[in-house]
Design a protein around this motif. Structure first.
Motif, PDB file in Angstrom:
ATOM      1  N   VAL A 309      35.077  37.955  -9.495  1.00 27.02           N
ATOM      2  CA  VAL A 309      34.102  37.062 -10.114  1.00 27.02           C
ATOM      3  C   VAL A 309      34.818  36.183 -11.133  1.00 27.02           C
ATOM      4  CG1 VAL A 309      31.962  36.910 -11.431  1.00 27.02           C
ATOM      5  CG2 VAL A 309      32.312  38.818  -9.831  1.00 27.02           C
ATOM      6  N   THR A 310      34.776  34.881 -10.903  1.00 27.75           N
ATOM      7  CA  THR A 310      35.376  33.929 -11.850  1.00 27.75           C
ATOM      8  C   THR A 310      34.266  33.324 -12.695  1.00 27.75           C
ATOM      9  OG1 THR A 310      37.137  33.398 -10.272  1.00 27.75           O
ATOM     10  CG2 THR A 310      36.790  31.869 -12.097  1.00 27.75           C
ATOM     11  N   LEU A 311      34.424  33.402 -14.014  1.00 23.41           N
ATOM     12  CA  LEU A 311      33.420  32.899 -14.931  1.00 23.41           C
ATOM     13  C   LEU A 311      33.678  31.434 -15.289  1.00 23.41           C
ATOM     14  CD1 LEU A 311      33.359  36.060 -15.217  1.00 23.41           C
ATOM     15  CD2 LEU A 311      32.578  35.695 -17.561  1.00 23.41           C
ATOM     16  N   ASN A 312      32.636  30.761 -15.739  1.00 21.67           N
ATOM     17  CA  ASN A 312      32.771  29.387 -16.221  1.00 21.67           C
ATOM     18  C   ASN A 312      33.254  29.323 -17.661  1.00 21.67           C
ATOM     19  OD1 ASN A 312      31.954  27.670 -14.022  1.00 21.67           O
ATOM     20  ND2 ASN A 312      29.875  28.449 -14.273  1.00 21.67           N
ATOM     21  N   ILE A 313      33.401  30.455 -18.298  1.00 25.89           N
ATOM     22  CA  ILE A 313      33.742  30.505 -19.719  1.00 25.89           C
ATOM     23  C   ILE A 313      35.090  29.833 -19.999  1.00 25.89           C
ATOM     24  CG2 ILE A 313      34.259  32.032 -21.655  1.00 25.89           C
ATOM     25  CD1 ILE A 313      31.316  31.954 -20.931  1.00 25.89           C
ATOM     26  N   VAL A 520      28.653  32.175 -13.814  1.00 28.08           N
ATOM     27  CA  VAL A 520      29.555  32.479 -12.700  1.00 28.08           C
ATOM     28  C   VAL A 520      29.998  31.191 -12.017  1.00 28.08           C
ATOM     29  CG1 VAL A 520      29.785  33.616 -10.470  1.00 28.08           C
ATOM     30  CG2 VAL A 520      28.548  34.754 -12.325  1.00 28.08           C
ATOM     31  N   LYS A 521      31.293  31.018 -11.947  1.00 25.39           N
ATOM     32  CA  LYS A 521      31.877  29.840 -11.295  1.00 25.39           C
ATOM     33  C   LYS A 521      32.105  30.085  -9.810  1.00 25.39           C
ATOM     34  CE  LYS A 521      36.008  26.861 -11.624  1.00 25.39           C
ATOM     35  NZ  LYS A 521      37.277  26.644 -12.384  1.00 25.39           N
ATOM     36  N   ALA A 522      32.590  31.288  -9.466  1.00 24.95           N
ATOM     37  CA  ALA A 522      32.881  31.618  -8.070  1.00 24.95           C
ATOM     38  C   ALA A 522      32.870  33.123  -7.879  1.00 24.95           C
ATOM     39  CB  ALA A 522      34.237  31.048  -7.657  1.00 24.95           C
ATOM     40  N   VAL A 530      32.156  33.387  -1.541  1.00 27.37           N
ATOM     41  CA  VAL A 530      30.723  33.547  -1.307  1.00 27.37           C
ATOM     42  C   VAL A 530      30.008  32.307  -1.834  1.00 27.37           C
ATOM     43  CG1 VAL A 530      28.680  34.927  -1.835  1.00 27.37           C
ATOM     44  CG2 VAL A 530      30.895  36.049  -1.520  1.00 27.37           C
ATOM     45  N   GLU A 531      29.086  31.767  -1.053  1.00 22.13           N
ATOM     46  CA  GLU A 531      28.365  30.561  -1.466  1.00 22.13           C
ATOM     47  C   GLU A 531      27.382  30.898  -2.590  1.00 22.13           C
ATOM     48  OE1 GLU A 531      25.621  26.957   0.443  1.00 22.13           O
ATOM     49  OE2 GLU A 531      26.482  28.519   1.725  1.00 22.13           O
ATOM     50  N   LEU A 532      27.372  30.068  -3.622  1.00 21.46           N
ATOM     51  CA  LEU A 532      26.498  30.262  -4.774  1.00 21.46           C
ATOM     52  C   LEU A 532      25.514  29.099  -4.884  1.00 21.46           C
ATOM     53  CD1 LEU A 532      29.136  31.412  -7.429  1.00 21.46           C
ATOM     54  CD2 LEU A 532      27.607  32.860  -6.074  1.00 21.46           C
TER      55      LEU A 532
END
Length: 759
Positions: A309-313, A520-522, A530-532
């Motif tokens: 999980v890549t965050l937008n932070i 969550v960025k990705a 996974v498509e968000l």
């Protein structure tokens, strides 16, 4: 007829005729036994063919990896939250709670429940879903050797393997495998992790009552987790807990006397996942919640691992936000010497309005100290930060005052304290006080927003229609279930979080296109992306309405309740800012939500009682339970905590040190600079009412033709002293040139009477 012929005739009379020839009881019985033999033969073949497989990889949890937006690793979770323990390390009585909960005949059966399995197969075939009734052995086999798929093939394999496992392994080995592979919620796999997660002890120190709760929990771990369970969930898990202990007595594992002396062991508040402390714990918590929702899976499935999980932070902005809270608030609090300071909680969320990315989040003092994420909690009122939504609803719906004049920034309202709200000439039973019970007389909408005048926006809500106001709130992103159209909601009495308010204001900043903030960025599952969902949605209100609200909100910063903390901040360096302060009833919360053209940040301060006590509210002493809502007044040794104080100060330091852009707001409106407009000269009616008219006397809905338009009562005989009219004031008229507000601001600086800016 001879004897031989008679015998033949009798045989013909007794011989079955037609279809009865084919369905005699002998044939039916033979067919039944033949079917049974066929089934037995098929089962023997299955038993010979199906072997006990190796342990399922799904039973060996993987870690989930969390990364910052720059790709650096924030945390790994999963591997450290599962620890296999020998059955000897679990107290005997605690072991038996699982037997009592799931399979009382465990030590006597052969590992299967034929009736339960048959029922499960039938329900699977008929599409009725899952069905209980499996033995502990079958559940262990499902956990360790197979999958959670609900198919006929899997159930038949489960039956055969369970029989073989029961022959190969002892009951203790099976029981140990079962309690070590089961999922208990709170990211805890196995009894050791569950004991730590719910009671902060090792499995060997669990009491019987605690063990009964953990065994009850297995039926629905997320629904029965006491920290997040609904009232119904709590009732169900208590019933299940009692069921387990009653079975223990029936089985002779505990005495009736011991059973009677047991009290329900309420679990401890959840703690951070291992390795996650401070703000990272809040970030992890929020990211996991969002990822699980986006993926459409359960928390249990997610915790099996394998996700990145890549965050937008943004790490720099995150550090700056934490630093701003520390320097502008935390460093000034002395919770050990000032009781009120221990009750102060802060939360903040910062969002890019063009992408919806959450760039920074402050959840509280640290997740190990305060589990609740103050950035996402929705139990405190947003107060006056709701007022821009009322104005947005007015502009979006082309609303008019009670006298039929368009609601614009220069529309005149009566700002008298406790002025009764009127709708179609009738009082609606609501007359809210202004801050400090101050009356303002006749003011423009712009001035009312700048000074956060409750009586004006309460009347505006009636003019627009509260159904339209609440509909606009939902379109902009408010989700509280209590968005009901009653008059008091104009004061922001619903619940909201900094995350939610940041989304609402981001939508305004984004010219009315819906912004749903995302942390969550990705997400990737074993390397596969996974498509968000998209954070930017459709146009929910017109650009003209959104931009006009932005224009008005620049006045709050330049001439209103936020001027001291924001306008005069030495770090501002000419940045364009719009925003709104808020202070809730009895000072339980204080807010500042504001934005530049490229950054939206909502900061909230919340009074949460560190221990049970009392507070003064509406001249009464009110009891407050531990963790209940309590007044912020007196924090840091001061008086009332207003939105223009600590929240605006935190916001300003963070924003002006995180964003250096000098870009202008690109606004589709002709409202001008949105500075406070001077109060126009009023023509005194023949019989002027006083500014403190009693509620029993409804205000007039229209004024004489020679007077400026008013949506409520006629002007007071003496204009309020704090806003003296200029020598040559403009006079608004019905022919205001723009549907979006002032044709051009008449100019002039704010009339500063030395009043302490509050809302």
């Amino acid at each position: 007829m001879g004897r031989a012929d008679a015998r033949k005739a009798r045989k013909r009379e007794t011989r079955p005729s037609g279809i009865r020839r084919f369905f005699t009881w002998k044939k039916l019985l033979g067919a039944f036994f033949g079917f049974v033999l066929l089934i037995m033969g098929a089962f023997v073949v299955l038993y010979m063919v199906i072997e006990v497989p190796e342990g399922n990889p799904d039973a060996k949890l993987q870690s989930n990896v969390y990364k910052y937006s720059d790709g650096s690793t924030m945390a790994r979770t999963g591997e450290v939250n599962r620890e296999i323990v020998d059955l000897s390390e679990v107290p005997k009585e605690v072991q038996q709670t699982f037997v009592a909960a799931e399979n009382k005949s465990f030590y006597k059966d052969k590992g299967v429940d034929l009736k339960g399995t048959a029922r499960g197969v039938l329900n699977t075939v008929t599409g009725k879903g899952k069905q209980g009734g499996s033995t502990i052995t079958q559940q262990y086999v499902k956990n360790y050797y197979l999958t959670q798929d609900q198919t006929v093939t899997r159930k038949l394999k489960e039956l055969v393997i369970s029989l073989k496992v029961d022959r190969k392994k002892s009951k203790d080995e099976i029981l140990a495998g079962y309690i070590n592979t089961s999922y208990y919620g709170r990211s805890a796999w196995g009894i050791q992790a569950a004991a730590q997660a719910y009671y902060g002890v090792d499995a060997k120190k669990l009491s019987v009552a605690q063990g009964a709760y953990l065994s009850a929990l297995l039926q629905a771990p997320n629904q029965y987790d006491w920290a997040v369970a609904s009232d119904t969930g709590k009732k169900l898990v208590e019933q299940r807990w009692n069921y387990v202990l009653d079975n223990m007595v029936e089985m002779g594992r505990i005495s009736s006397a011991d059973r009677q002396g047991m009290k329900f062991p309420v679990p401890k508040e959840p703690k951070a996942a291992s390795g996650l402390q401070g703000q990272e714990g809040y970030l992890y918590q929020a990211a996991k919640t969002e990822a699980v929702k986006a993926l459409g899976i359960t928390s249990e499935q997610f915790d099996r691992g394998g996700y990145t999980v890549t965050l937008n932070i943004d790490r720099k902005k995150q550090k700056q936000l934490e630093k701003s809270v520390a320097q502008q608030l935390t460093d000034k609090l002395k919770p050990k010497s000032r009781k009120t300071d221990a009750d102060v909680q802060a939360g903040a969320v910062s969002v890019d309005p063009k992408t919806g990315r959450i760039l920074a989040m402050y959840g509280g003092p640290g997740i190990s100290e305060h589990w609740t994420n103050n950035a996402t909690r929705e139990d405190f009122q947003p107060a006056s930060t709701f007022k821009p939504i009322i104005l947005a609803a007015a502009l979006e719906n082309d609303a008019t005052t009670q006298s039929g004049r368009p609601i614009q920034a220069n529309t005149i309202y009566d700002g008298t304290n406790k002025r009764p709200v009127v709708d179609d000439g009738e009082k609606v039973g609501f007359a809210p006080p202004n801050e400090d019970d101050e009356s303002y007389g006749q003011v423009t909408v712009q001035t009312a927003m700048n000074k956060s005048i409750n009586s004006v926006f309460a009347q505006m809500g009636a003019d627009v229609g509260m159904e339209q106001v609440m509909d606009t709130a939902k379109k902009l992103g408010m989700t509280d279930g209590d968005l009901k159209p009653y008059a008091a909601q104009t004061l922001g009495t619903m619940g909201a979080s900094p995350l939610e308010m940041a989304g609402v204001y981001a939508t305004l900043d984004n010219h009315g296109k819906k912004v749903t903030p995302q942390i969550v960025k990705a997400v990737a599952k074993q390397g596969q992306p996974v498509e968000l969902p998209d954070a930017i949605g459709d146009q929910v209100i017109s650009r003209g309405a959104a931009d006009s609200v932005t224009s008005v909100l620049t006045g709050v910063v330049d001439d209103g309740t936020a001027r001291e903390s924001v306008r005069n901040n030495p770090d501002r360096d000419g940045q364009k800012v719009a925003g709104k302060t808020g202070t809730s009833d009895c000072n339980r919360s204080a807010w500042f939500t504001g934005y530049t053209p490229d950054l939206v940040t909502s900061v909230g301060l919340f009074g949460e009682a560190a221990e049970a006590g009392t507070m003064r509210c509406d001249d009464k002493t009110v009891k407050v339970a531990k963790s209940g809502h309590i007044s912020l007044s007196g924090a840091a040794g001061g008086g009332r905590v207003n939105g223009g104080g600590f929240p605006a100060q935190i916001w300003a330091q963070y924003t002006f040190n995180s964003s250096s852009t000098s870009a202008e707001f690109d606004l589709d409106t002709d409202m001008g600079a949105a500075v406070e407009t001077p109060t126009p000269t009023m023509t005194t009616p023949t019989t002027p009412p006083t500014t403190s008219a009693p509620p029993s006397t409804p205000p007039t809905s229209s004024a004489p033709p020679s007077t400026p338009p008013t949506s409520s009562a006629p002007p007071p005989s003496t204009p309020p002293s704090q806003t003296p009219p200029p020598s040559s004031p403009p006079v608004p008229s019905d022919s205001a040139s723009s549907s979006w507000g002032d044709p051009e601001n008449p100019g002039g600086d704010a009339l500063d009477n030395g009043r302490n800016p509050e809302d």
